[in-house]
Design an enzyme around this catalytic site. Sequence first.
Site, PDB file in Angstrom:
ATOM      1  N   ASP A 104       0.857  -1.185   0.000  1.00 11.71           N
ATOM      2  CA  ASP A 104       0.000   0.000   0.000  1.00 11.71           C
ATOM      3  C   ASP A 104       0.891   1.232   0.000  1.00 11.71           C
ATOM      4  OD1 ASP A 104      -2.063  -1.756   0.155  1.00 11.71           O
ATOM      5  OD2 ASP A 104      -2.847  -1.064   2.082  1.00 11.71           O
ATOM      6  N   ASP A 116     -15.891  -3.704  -1.372  1.00 14.17           N
ATOM      7  CA  ASP A 116     -15.681  -3.503   0.059  1.00 14.17           C
ATOM      8  C   ASP A 116     -17.013  -3.620   0.779  1.00 14.17           C
ATOM      9  OD1 ASP A 116     -13.065  -2.936  -0.657  1.00 14.17           O
ATOM     10  OD2 ASP A 116     -13.440  -0.780  -0.799  1.00 14.17           O
TER      11      ASP A 116
END
Length: 239
Positions: free
Chosen positions: A8, A129
């Site tokens: 990330d 998500d």
Amino acid sequence: MRVIPAIDLLNGKVVRLHKGDYDEATIYNEHPFDEAIKFKEAGFDHIHIVDLNGAKEGKFVNLDHIQTIIDKLDISVQTGGGIRSFEDAEMLIEHGISNVICSSMAVKNSDEWLKVLDTYGDKAILGMDLKNGKVAYSGWLETLDQSLEEFLKPMIDRGLSTVLCTDISKDGTLEGPNVELYKKLSAQFSEISFIASGGVSDSNDLKTLKDQQLYGVVVGRAYYENKISLEQLLKYHTS
């Protein structure tokens, strides 16, 4: 099961967020290329990279770092964060990204997302998500008032094959993945290959997911916090 190491990126550094909170970012490496080398040398040929700046700002910010990793290491990369239009996805694929992961666009700009699906097929991954069983978007601040079946059916009809599914309540927590969720989704949508994301805490979690015959899993924080070694990741990985 494909085990996919995660990087990330925030301001060009390797970080992990806790439940998506940018104020709770832990920096693990100042140099993402050095992190990618470790995965390549261990035997991984595919990694997961998220542009956290892009996810927040709506434009791809860390592409230069990703481009360097692809060009110098000859490794394939699936990436997401900041992809808002067909042109964004097209640009990334032209830069050598193997798979684009689109989340908010599938909700806010579904026509563009369906165009990505029509054009790039298996290179297009839906980033789904989930927050309390509902699709979350806009940095997980909003949820979609629609069933998963209603949400996914138009995409499945257009050839959607892979979904990266994150249970927000588990993301970055090291509390274990929501195995029941992935089991339920795999049974309900058998035509889709699900990649689990969020919560993996140790090698036992990987064994559990592999026993469920899940297609893939993204692993981030557990590796960076030395809960799982590269050797253990490889043990449960099949290309």
